[in-house]
Design a protein around this motif. Structure first.
Motif, PDB file in Angstrom:
ATOM      1  N   UNK A 112       0.852  -1.192   0.000  1.00  0.00           N
ATOM      2  CA  UNK A 112       0.000   0.000   0.000  1.00  0.00           C
ATOM      3  C   UNK A 112       0.884   1.236   0.000  1.00  0.00           C
ATOM      4  N   UNK A 113       0.853   1.985  -1.096  1.00  0.00           N
ATOM      5  CA  UNK A 113       1.714   3.162  -1.243  1.00  0.00           C
ATOM      6  C   UNK A 113       0.930   4.463  -1.255  1.00  0.00           C
ATOM      7  N   UNK A 114      -0.286   4.420  -1.830  1.00  0.00           N
ATOM      8  CA  UNK A 114      -1.082   5.645  -1.960  1.00  0.00           C
ATOM      9  C   UNK A 114      -2.464   5.415  -1.341  1.00  0.00           C
ATOM     10  N   UNK A 115      -2.824   6.244  -0.387  1.00  0.00           N
ATOM     11  CA  UNK A 115      -4.104   6.111   0.308  1.00  0.00           C
ATOM     12  C   UNK A 115      -4.906   7.401   0.123  1.00  0.00           C
ATOM     13  N   UNK A 116      -6.129   7.255  -0.372  1.00  0.00           N
ATOM     14  CA  UNK A 116      -6.987   8.410  -0.632  1.00  0.00           C
ATOM     15  C   UNK A 116      -8.234   8.287   0.233  1.00  0.00           C
ATOM     16  N   UNK A 117      -8.377   9.237   1.179  1.00  0.00           N
ATOM     17  CA  UNK A 117      -9.382   9.118   2.236  1.00  0.00           C
ATOM     18  C   UNK A 117     -10.401  10.249   2.114  1.00  0.00           C
TER      19      UNK A 117
END
Length: 473
Positions: free
Chosen positions: A284-289
Protein backbone atom coordinates in the motif's frame (compact mmCIF):
# COMPACT_ATOMS: atom_id res chain seq x y z
CA UNK A 1 31.43 -19.96 3.51
CA UNK A 2 31.82 -20.59 -0.22
CA UNK A 3 28.62 -21.82 -1.85
CA UNK A 4 28.18 -23.75 -5.09
CA UNK A 5 25.56 -23.46 -7.78
CA UNK A 6 23.40 -26.39 -8.92
CA UNK A 7 23.24 -27.86 -12.44
CA UNK A 8 22.26 -31.35 -13.61
CA UNK A 9 21.95 -32.58 -10.04
CA UNK A 10 25.54 -31.56 -9.26
CA UNK A 11 27.01 -28.81 -7.10
CA UNK A 12 29.50 -26.76 -9.09
CA UNK A 13 32.18 -24.20 -8.29
CA UNK A 14 33.44 -21.34 -10.44
CA UNK A 15 36.43 -19.01 -10.53
CA UNK A 16 34.85 -15.83 -9.14
CA UNK A 17 32.84 -15.28 -5.97
CA UNK A 18 31.03 -12.31 -4.47
CA UNK A 19 30.53 -11.59 -0.78
CA UNK A 20 26.93 -11.76 0.39
CA UNK A 21 26.27 -9.28 3.22
CA UNK A 22 23.52 -9.38 5.80
CA UNK A 23 21.28 -6.34 5.21
CA UNK A 24 20.89 -5.97 8.97
CA UNK A 25 24.38 -6.58 10.41
CA UNK A 26 26.38 -5.81 7.19
CA UNK A 27 28.50 -8.89 7.96
CA UNK A 28 29.58 -11.36 5.27
CA UNK A 29 27.29 -14.39 5.51
CA UNK A 30 28.43 -16.33 2.41
CA UNK A 31 30.47 -16.19 -0.77
CA UNK A 32 28.33 -16.69 -3.85
CA UNK A 33 29.62 -18.13 -7.13
CA UNK A 34 29.50 -15.74 -10.09
CA UNK A 35 28.83 -17.96 -13.07
CA UNK A 36 30.42 -17.14 -16.41
CA UNK A 37 28.51 -16.86 -19.68
CA UNK A 38 29.83 -20.28 -20.69
CA UNK A 39 28.63 -21.83 -17.43
CA UNK A 40 25.15 -20.39 -17.93
CA UNK A 41 25.09 -21.74 -21.48
CA UNK A 42 26.08 -25.16 -20.14
CA UNK A 43 23.14 -25.07 -17.70
CA UNK A 44 20.77 -24.09 -20.53
CA UNK A 45 22.12 -26.98 -22.62
CA UNK A 46 21.44 -29.42 -19.78
CA UNK A 47 17.88 -28.13 -19.36
CA UNK A 48 17.38 -28.37 -23.12
CA UNK A 49 18.67 -31.94 -23.25
CA UNK A 50 16.43 -33.01 -20.35
CA UNK A 51 13.20 -31.52 -21.72
CA UNK A 52 11.98 -34.71 -23.45
CA UNK A 53 12.60 -36.78 -20.33
CA UNK A 54 10.61 -34.26 -18.31
CA UNK A 55 7.78 -34.06 -20.83
CA UNK A 56 7.46 -37.85 -20.68
CA UNK A 57 6.55 -37.81 -16.98
CA UNK A 58 2.88 -38.46 -16.32
CA UNK A 59 0.66 -35.96 -14.54
CA UNK A 60 0.62 -38.37 -11.60
CA UNK A 61 4.42 -38.39 -11.43
CA UNK A 62 4.73 -34.61 -11.69
CA UNK A 63 2.10 -34.14 -8.99
CA UNK A 64 3.90 -36.58 -6.70
CA UNK A 65 7.18 -34.69 -7.11
CA UNK A 66 5.46 -31.42 -6.22
CA UNK A 67 3.77 -33.06 -3.22
CA UNK A 68 7.22 -34.21 -2.08
CA UNK A 69 8.59 -30.65 -2.37
CA UNK A 70 5.61 -29.50 -0.31
CA UNK A 71 6.36 -32.06 2.38
CA UNK A 72 10.06 -31.17 2.46
CA UNK A 73 9.17 -27.51 3.08
CA UNK A 74 6.84 -28.58 5.89
CA UNK A 75 9.70 -30.55 7.46
CA UNK A 76 12.23 -27.71 6.95
CA UNK A 77 9.89 -24.77 7.62
CA UNK A 78 12.00 -23.13 10.33
CA UNK A 79 15.31 -23.56 8.53
CA UNK A 80 13.91 -22.14 5.27
CA UNK A 81 12.50 -19.13 7.14
CA UNK A 82 15.79 -18.51 8.96
CA UNK A 83 17.63 -18.39 5.63
CA UNK A 84 15.18 -15.76 4.33
CA UNK A 85 15.56 -13.73 7.51
CA UNK A 86 19.35 -13.93 7.30
CA UNK A 87 19.80 -12.89 3.68
CA UNK A 88 16.84 -10.50 3.29
CA UNK A 89 16.44 -9.11 6.84
CA UNK A 90 12.78 -10.11 6.71
CA UNK A 91 11.45 -10.33 10.29
CA UNK A 92 11.28 -13.99 11.20
CA UNK A 93 7.52 -14.04 11.75
CA UNK A 94 7.00 -12.79 8.20
CA UNK A 95 9.63 -15.21 6.87
CA UNK A 96 7.71 -18.08 8.49
CA UNK A 97 4.52 -16.76 6.90
CA UNK A 98 6.27 -16.76 3.53
CA UNK A 99 7.24 -20.41 3.94
CA UNK A 100 3.63 -21.24 4.82
CA UNK A 101 2.58 -19.59 1.56
CA UNK A 102 5.36 -21.43 -0.29
CA UNK A 103 4.01 -24.72 1.03
CA UNK A 104 0.55 -23.77 -0.21
CA UNK A 105 1.90 -22.70 -3.62
CA UNK A 106 3.62 -26.03 -4.28
CA UNK A 107 0.49 -27.82 -3.04
CA UNK A 108 -1.62 -25.88 -5.55
CA UNK A 109 0.93 -26.71 -8.26
CA UNK A 110 0.66 -30.41 -7.41
CA UNK A 111 -3.12 -30.26 -7.67
CA UNK A 112 -3.09 -28.30 -10.93
CA UNK A 113 -0.63 -30.78 -12.50
CA UNK A 114 -3.57 -33.21 -12.65
CA UNK A 115 -5.92 -30.70 -14.30
CA UNK A 116 -3.99 -29.76 -17.43
CA UNK A 117 -6.48 -30.49 -20.19
CA UNK A 118 -7.49 -29.14 -23.57
CA UNK A 119 -11.04 -28.70 -24.81
CA UNK A 120 -13.40 -30.03 -27.44
CA UNK A 121 -13.96 -27.75 -30.43
CA UNK A 122 -17.47 -27.87 -32.02
CA UNK A 123 -16.18 -28.09 -35.56
CA UNK A 124 -19.61 -28.55 -37.12
CA UNK A 125 -20.71 -25.16 -35.80
CA UNK A 126 -18.98 -23.77 -38.90
CA UNK A 127 -20.42 -24.13 -42.40
CA UNK A 128 -17.36 -26.08 -43.52
CA UNK A 129 -16.92 -28.05 -40.31
CA UNK A 130 -19.15 -31.06 -40.98
CA UNK A 131 -17.72 -34.51 -40.28
CA UNK A 132 -14.75 -33.11 -38.40
CA UNK A 133 -13.77 -33.85 -34.82
CA UNK A 134 -11.56 -31.26 -33.11
CA UNK A 135 -9.84 -30.83 -29.77
CA UNK A 136 -6.83 -29.12 -28.20
CA UNK A 137 -4.02 -30.54 -26.11
CA UNK A 138 -1.66 -28.60 -23.81
CA UNK A 139 2.02 -29.47 -24.25
CA UNK A 140 5.10 -28.23 -22.34
CA UNK A 141 7.09 -25.53 -24.11
CA UNK A 142 10.57 -26.63 -23.00
CA UNK A 143 13.17 -24.59 -21.13
CA UNK A 144 11.90 -21.87 -18.77
CA UNK A 145 14.29 -19.09 -17.74
CA UNK A 146 13.18 -17.82 -14.31
CA UNK A 147 14.56 -14.55 -12.95
CA UNK A 148 13.34 -13.81 -9.43
CA UNK A 149 13.45 -10.90 -6.93
CA UNK A 150 14.73 -10.60 -3.36
CA UNK A 151 11.52 -9.73 -1.54
CA UNK A 152 9.92 -13.22 -1.49
CA UNK A 153 12.90 -15.48 -2.24
CA UNK A 154 10.95 -18.72 -1.78
CA UNK A 155 7.33 -17.98 -2.63
CA UNK A 156 7.94 -15.95 -5.77
CA UNK A 157 10.39 -18.65 -6.89
CA UNK A 158 7.65 -21.21 -6.19
CA UNK A 159 5.32 -19.28 -8.51
CA UNK A 160 7.74 -19.99 -11.35
CA UNK A 161 9.20 -23.38 -10.44
CA UNK A 162 5.91 -24.98 -9.30
CA UNK A 163 3.93 -24.38 -12.51
CA UNK A 164 6.96 -25.13 -14.68
CA UNK A 165 7.25 -28.60 -13.13
CA UNK A 166 3.47 -29.10 -13.22
CA UNK A 167 3.44 -28.33 -16.94
CA UNK A 168 6.37 -30.65 -17.70
CA UNK A 169 9.00 -28.01 -18.46
CA UNK A 170 12.64 -27.69 -17.42
CA UNK A 171 14.01 -24.68 -15.55
CA UNK A 172 17.12 -22.55 -15.21
CA UNK A 173 16.65 -20.26 -12.20
CA UNK A 174 18.59 -17.05 -11.66
CA UNK A 175 17.80 -15.84 -8.13
CA UNK A 176 18.24 -12.25 -6.95
CA UNK A 177 21.86 -11.46 -6.07
CA UNK A 178 20.89 -10.60 -2.47
CA UNK A 179 18.88 -13.77 -1.85
CA UNK A 180 20.61 -16.72 -3.54
CA UNK A 181 20.74 -18.85 -0.38
CA UNK A 182 17.01 -19.55 -0.49
CA UNK A 183 17.23 -20.73 -4.10
CA UNK A 184 20.20 -22.96 -3.29
CA UNK A 185 18.28 -24.39 -0.33
CA UNK A 186 15.39 -25.13 -2.69
CA UNK A 187 17.87 -27.02 -4.87
CA UNK A 188 18.89 -29.08 -1.82
CA UNK A 189 15.26 -30.02 -1.27
CA UNK A 190 14.46 -30.76 -4.92
CA UNK A 191 17.60 -32.91 -5.12
CA UNK A 192 15.87 -35.28 -2.67
CA UNK A 193 12.86 -35.81 -4.96
CA UNK A 194 12.32 -37.99 -8.03
CA UNK A 195 12.58 -35.01 -10.36
CA UNK A 196 15.01 -36.03 -13.14
CA UNK A 197 18.43 -34.43 -12.74
CA UNK A 198 18.89 -31.52 -15.11
CA UNK A 199 15.25 -30.45 -14.99
CA UNK A 200 15.83 -27.87 -12.24
CA UNK A 201 19.02 -25.80 -12.21
CA UNK A 202 20.11 -22.78 -10.15
CA UNK A 203 22.78 -20.47 -11.56
CA UNK A 204 23.97 -17.55 -9.42
CA UNK A 205 25.74 -14.43 -10.62
CA UNK A 206 25.15 -11.02 -12.11
CA UNK A 207 22.01 -10.10 -13.97
CA UNK A 208 24.08 -8.93 -16.90
CA UNK A 209 25.81 -12.29 -17.29
CA UNK A 210 23.21 -14.84 -16.18
CA UNK A 211 20.07 -12.91 -17.09
CA UNK A 212 21.31 -11.85 -20.52
CA UNK A 213 22.33 -15.39 -21.41
CA UNK A 214 18.87 -16.69 -20.50
CA UNK A 215 17.05 -13.92 -22.36
CA UNK A 216 19.08 -14.26 -25.55
CA UNK A 217 19.33 -18.05 -25.76
CA UNK A 218 17.27 -19.64 -28.54
CA UNK A 219 16.98 -22.79 -26.41
CA UNK A 220 15.06 -20.90 -23.70
CA UNK A 221 11.41 -20.81 -24.78
CA UNK A 222 10.01 -18.56 -22.03
CA UNK A 223 11.32 -15.95 -19.62
CA UNK A 224 9.36 -15.40 -16.43
CA UNK A 225 10.66 -12.31 -14.62
CA UNK A 226 9.70 -10.38 -11.52
CA UNK A 227 11.51 -7.08 -11.00
CA UNK A 228 11.79 -3.48 -12.12
CA UNK A 229 10.07 -1.99 -15.19
CA UNK A 230 13.41 -0.84 -16.62
CA UNK A 231 14.86 -4.36 -16.56
CA UNK A 232 11.57 -5.86 -17.72
CA UNK A 233 11.44 -3.60 -20.76
CA UNK A 234 15.05 -4.50 -21.54
CA UNK A 235 14.10 -8.18 -21.44
CA UNK A 236 11.15 -7.53 -23.74
CA UNK A 237 13.41 -5.79 -26.25
CA UNK A 238 16.02 -8.58 -26.24
CA UNK A 239 13.89 -11.72 -25.95
CA UNK A 240 12.89 -12.13 -29.58
CA UNK A 241 9.81 -14.31 -30.06
CA UNK A 242 10.06 -16.33 -26.83
CA UNK A 243 7.15 -16.16 -24.40
CA UNK A 244 7.35 -13.54 -21.67
CA UNK A 245 5.73 -13.11 -18.27
CA UNK A 246 6.82 -9.80 -16.72
CA UNK A 247 5.67 -8.78 -13.24
CA UNK A 248 7.03 -5.27 -12.86
CA UNK A 249 5.59 -3.82 -9.68
CA UNK A 250 3.27 -0.94 -8.91
CA UNK A 251 2.42 2.01 -6.66
CA UNK A 252 -0.77 0.46 -5.34
CA UNK A 253 -3.61 2.74 -4.30
CA UNK A 254 -6.50 2.48 -1.84
CA UNK A 255 -9.70 4.50 -1.46
CA UNK A 256 -11.39 4.82 1.93
CA UNK A 257 -15.03 5.87 1.74
CA UNK A 258 -17.04 7.57 4.48
CA UNK A 259 -19.20 5.53 6.86
CA UNK A 260 -16.70 2.67 7.20
CA UNK A 261 -15.40 1.01 10.36
CA UNK A 262 -11.93 2.50 10.75
CA UNK A 263 -11.06 0.28 13.70
CA UNK A 264 -11.30 -2.72 11.34
CA UNK A 265 -9.57 -1.01 8.42
CA UNK A 266 -6.56 0.72 9.98
CA UNK A 267 -4.66 -2.40 11.15
CA UNK A 268 -4.95 -3.83 7.63
CA UNK A 269 -3.60 -0.59 6.18
CA UNK A 270 -0.62 -0.59 8.53
CA UNK A 271 0.17 -4.17 7.52
CA UNK A 272 -0.28 -3.37 3.84
CA UNK A 273 1.99 -0.35 3.96
CA UNK A 274 4.83 -1.60 6.15
CA UNK A 275 5.01 -5.40 5.98
CA UNK A 276 8.45 -6.52 4.74
CA UNK A 277 9.61 -2.89 5.01
CA UNK A 278 7.23 -1.97 2.19
CA UNK A 279 9.27 -4.10 -0.20
CA UNK A 280 6.25 -5.77 -1.80
CA UNK A 281 5.01 -5.24 -5.36
CA UNK A 282 1.48 -4.57 -4.08
CA UNK A 283 2.52 -2.70 -0.94
CA UNK A 284 0.00 0.00 0.00
CA UNK A 285 1.71 3.16 -1.24
CA UNK A 286 -1.08 5.64 -1.96
CA UNK A 287 -4.10 6.11 0.31
CA UNK A 288 -6.99 8.41 -0.63
CA UNK A 289 -9.38 9.12 2.24
CA UNK A 290 -12.75 10.88 2.09
CA UNK A 291 -13.00 14.22 3.89
CA UNK A 292 -15.49 12.96 6.44
CA UNK A 293 -13.12 10.35 7.92
CA UNK A 294 -9.73 11.78 6.94
CA UNK A 295 -8.64 13.22 10.30
CA UNK A 296 -9.80 10.21 12.30
CA UNK A 297 -8.16 7.78 9.87
CA UNK A 298 -4.86 9.66 9.97
CA UNK A 299 -4.85 9.75 13.77
CA UNK A 300 -5.54 6.02 14.12
CA UNK A 301 -3.14 5.13 11.31
CA UNK A 302 -0.22 7.12 12.72
CA UNK A 303 -0.88 5.87 16.27
CA UNK A 304 -0.74 2.25 15.18
CA UNK A 305 2.27 2.86 12.92
CA UNK A 306 4.22 4.34 15.81
CA UNK A 307 3.61 1.15 17.81
CA UNK A 308 5.35 -1.09 15.25
CA UNK A 309 8.24 -3.02 16.79
CA UNK A 310 11.57 -2.14 15.18
CA UNK A 311 14.54 -4.43 15.67
CA UNK A 312 16.62 -7.44 14.64
CA UNK A 313 14.93 -9.74 12.11
CA UNK A 314 15.69 -12.78 14.32
CA UNK A 315 13.48 -11.42 17.10
CA UNK A 316 9.99 -12.92 16.94
CA UNK A 317 8.44 -9.61 18.01
CA UNK A 318 10.14 -7.54 15.27
CA UNK A 319 7.84 -6.04 12.64
CA UNK A 320 10.25 -3.62 10.92
CA UNK A 321 13.93 -4.20 10.19
CA UNK A 322 16.53 -3.00 7.69
CA UNK A 323 15.70 -2.63 4.03
CA UNK A 324 17.52 -4.85 1.57
CA UNK A 325 20.49 -2.47 1.09
CA UNK A 326 21.74 0.79 2.62
CA UNK A 327 21.64 2.43 -0.81
CA UNK A 328 17.92 1.67 -1.03
CA UNK A 329 17.36 3.33 2.34
CA UNK A 330 19.24 6.41 1.19
CA UNK A 331 17.16 6.49 -2.00
CA UNK A 332 13.96 6.28 0.01
CA UNK A 333 15.18 9.11 2.25
CA UNK A 334 15.91 11.29 -0.78
CA UNK A 335 12.42 10.65 -2.14
CA UNK A 336 10.89 11.74 1.17
CA UNK A 337 13.00 14.91 1.13
CA UNK A 338 11.85 15.65 -2.43
CA UNK A 339 8.19 15.22 -1.40
CA UNK A 340 8.66 17.61 1.54
CA UNK A 341 10.29 20.18 -0.72
CA UNK A 342 7.21 19.90 -2.94
CA UNK A 343 4.83 20.63 -0.06
CA UNK A 344 4.29 17.30 1.69
CA UNK A 345 4.14 16.89 5.45
CA UNK A 346 5.80 14.09 7.46
CA UNK A 347 3.40 12.61 10.02
CA UNK A 348 5.63 9.72 11.12
CA UNK A 349 9.14 8.51 10.33
CA UNK A 350 11.05 10.03 7.46
CA UNK A 351 14.44 9.21 8.99
CA UNK A 352 16.96 6.40 9.35
CA UNK A 353 17.72 5.34 12.94
CA UNK A 354 20.26 2.66 13.89
CA UNK A 355 20.48 1.55 10.27
CA UNK A 356 16.72 1.13 9.84
CA UNK A 357 14.45 3.34 7.72
CA UNK A 358 11.49 4.16 9.97
CA UNK A 359 7.89 3.59 8.83
CA UNK A 360 6.94 6.84 7.15
CA UNK A 361 3.56 8.52 6.62
CA UNK A 362 3.29 11.55 4.33
CA UNK A 363 0.30 13.80 3.72
CA UNK A 364 -0.55 16.39 1.07
CA UNK A 365 1.68 14.60 -1.46
CA UNK A 366 1.90 15.91 -5.01
CA UNK A 367 0.97 13.44 -7.75
CA UNK A 368 4.31 14.23 -9.40
CA UNK A 369 6.48 13.39 -6.37
CA UNK A 370 8.48 10.19 -6.76
CA UNK A 371 6.86 8.70 -3.62
CA UNK A 372 3.55 8.96 -5.45
CA UNK A 373 4.19 8.32 -9.14
CA UNK A 374 7.02 5.75 -8.94
CA UNK A 375 7.28 2.47 -7.06
CA UNK A 376 8.74 3.42 -3.68
CA UNK A 377 9.54 -0.15 -2.48
CA UNK A 378 10.16 1.16 1.02
CA UNK A 379 8.12 1.64 4.22
CA UNK A 380 6.55 4.86 2.92
CA UNK A 381 2.85 5.56 2.45
CA UNK A 382 1.02 8.73 1.50
CA UNK A 383 -2.39 9.67 2.91
CA UNK A 384 -4.18 12.30 0.85
CA UNK A 385 -7.61 13.84 1.33
CA UNK A 386 -10.35 13.45 -1.33
CA UNK A 387 -13.85 14.89 -1.55
CA UNK A 388 -15.39 12.26 -3.84
CA UNK A 389 -14.92 8.65 -4.92
CA UNK A 390 -14.44 9.85 -8.49
CA UNK A 391 -11.49 11.92 -7.29
CA UNK A 392 -9.95 8.84 -5.66
CA UNK A 393 -10.44 6.67 -8.75
CA UNK A 394 -8.88 9.37 -10.93
CA UNK A 395 -5.91 9.66 -8.55
CA UNK A 396 -5.25 5.90 -8.58
CA UNK A 397 -5.58 5.78 -12.38
CA UNK A 398 -3.18 8.71 -12.75
CA UNK A 399 -0.25 6.29 -12.77
CA UNK A 400 1.99 4.45 -15.18
CA UNK A 401 1.31 1.32 -13.11
CA UNK A 402 -1.75 -0.85 -12.59
CA UNK A 403 -1.21 -4.02 -10.59
CA UNK A 404 -3.79 -3.99 -7.79
CA UNK A 405 -5.97 -1.42 -6.03
CA UNK A 406 -8.47 -1.48 -3.20
CA UNK A 407 -11.50 0.31 -1.84
CA UNK A 408 -13.24 0.23 1.53
CA UNK A 409 -16.91 1.14 1.17
CA UNK A 410 -20.32 0.07 2.44
CA UNK A 411 -22.06 1.25 -0.73
CA UNK A 412 -22.55 -1.55 -3.28
CA UNK A 413 -22.88 0.85 -6.22
CA UNK A 414 -19.62 2.56 -5.23
CA UNK A 415 -17.93 -0.82 -5.04
CA UNK A 416 -19.18 -1.82 -8.51
CA UNK A 417 -18.13 1.53 -9.91
CA UNK A 418 -14.60 1.14 -8.54
CA UNK A 419 -14.36 -2.46 -9.79
CA UNK A 420 -15.14 -1.32 -13.33
CA UNK A 421 -13.26 1.97 -13.49
CA UNK A 422 -9.98 1.26 -11.68
CA UNK A 423 -7.32 0.59 -14.32
CA UNK A 424 -5.56 -2.32 -12.62
CA UNK A 425 -5.22 -6.09 -12.90
CA UNK A 426 -7.01 -6.74 -9.59
CA UNK A 427 -9.51 -4.77 -7.48
CA UNK A 428 -9.91 -5.66 -3.80
CA UNK A 429 -13.32 -4.66 -2.43
CA UNK A 430 -13.19 -3.93 1.31
CA UNK A 431 -9.56 -4.95 1.49
CA UNK A 432 -6.09 -3.52 0.96
CA UNK A 433 -4.41 -3.83 -2.46
CA UNK A 434 -1.71 -5.89 -0.75
CA UNK A 435 -4.08 -8.85 -0.40
CA UNK A 436 -3.03 -11.96 -2.30
CA UNK A 437 -3.59 -15.68 -2.09
CA UNK A 438 -1.51 -17.86 -4.32
CA UNK A 439 -4.06 -19.53 -6.58
CA UNK A 440 -5.73 -16.31 -7.73
CA UNK A 441 -4.83 -14.69 -11.09
CA UNK A 442 -2.21 -12.05 -10.31
CA UNK A 443 -0.82 -9.59 -12.80
CA UNK A 444 -1.20 -6.02 -13.92
CA UNK A 445 -1.67 -3.60 -16.78
CA UNK A 446 0.34 -0.65 -18.09
CA UNK A 447 3.92 -0.64 -16.73
CA UNK A 448 3.02 -3.32 -14.18
CA UNK A 449 3.75 -5.88 -16.85
CA UNK A 450 2.25 -8.75 -18.80
CA UNK A 451 1.04 -12.24 -17.97
CA UNK A 452 -0.59 -13.77 -14.92
CA UNK A 453 0.74 -15.61 -11.91
CA UNK A 454 -1.48 -17.96 -9.93
CA UNK A 455 -0.85 -21.63 -10.60
CA UNK A 456 -3.58 -22.47 -13.13
CA UNK A 457 -2.96 -19.25 -15.03
CA UNK A 458 0.83 -19.59 -15.09
CA UNK A 459 0.59 -23.21 -16.24
CA UNK A 460 -1.51 -22.10 -19.21
CA UNK A 461 1.22 -19.63 -20.17
CA UNK A 462 3.88 -22.33 -19.75
CA UNK A 463 2.20 -24.68 -22.23
CA UNK A 464 1.51 -24.56 -25.95
CA UNK A 465 -2.06 -25.14 -27.07
CA UNK A 466 -2.05 -27.57 -30.00
CA UNK A 467 -5.12 -28.07 -32.15
CA UNK A 468 -5.94 -31.54 -33.53
CA UNK A 469 -8.65 -31.93 -36.18
CA UNK A 470 -9.82 -35.32 -37.53
CA UNK A 471 -11.56 -35.46 -40.88
CA UNK A 472 -14.01 -38.37 -40.58
CA UNK A 473 -15.02 -38.51 -44.24
Amino acid sequence: MKKQYYVNGEWKSTTEYADLLSPHTKEVIAQIPQATHEEVEAAIDIAHETRKQMAALTAYERANILEHITQLFIENRKKAAEIISLEAAKPIKYALAEIDRTIETYKFAAEEAKRITGEMIPMDAAKNGANRFGYTIEQPIGVIGAITPFNFPQNLVAHKVGPAIAAGNTIVLKPASQTPLSALFLAELIDQTELPKGVFNVVTGSGKTVGDALVKSDKVKMITFTGSPAVGKGIRDSAGLKKLALELGSNSGLIIDKNVDLAQIVPKCVMGAFSNQGQICISLQRTYVMDEVYEEFLEQFSTLTNKLVIGHPDDESTEISAMIHPDEQERALSWVKEAVEQGSNIVSGGTIEKGIFLPTILTNVSATSKVSCQEVFAPIVLVNRISSIDEGIAAINDSDFGLQAGIFTNDILTAFKASKELEVGGVMINDIPTYRVDQMPYGGVKDSGTGKEGLKYTIHEMTETKLVVWNQQ
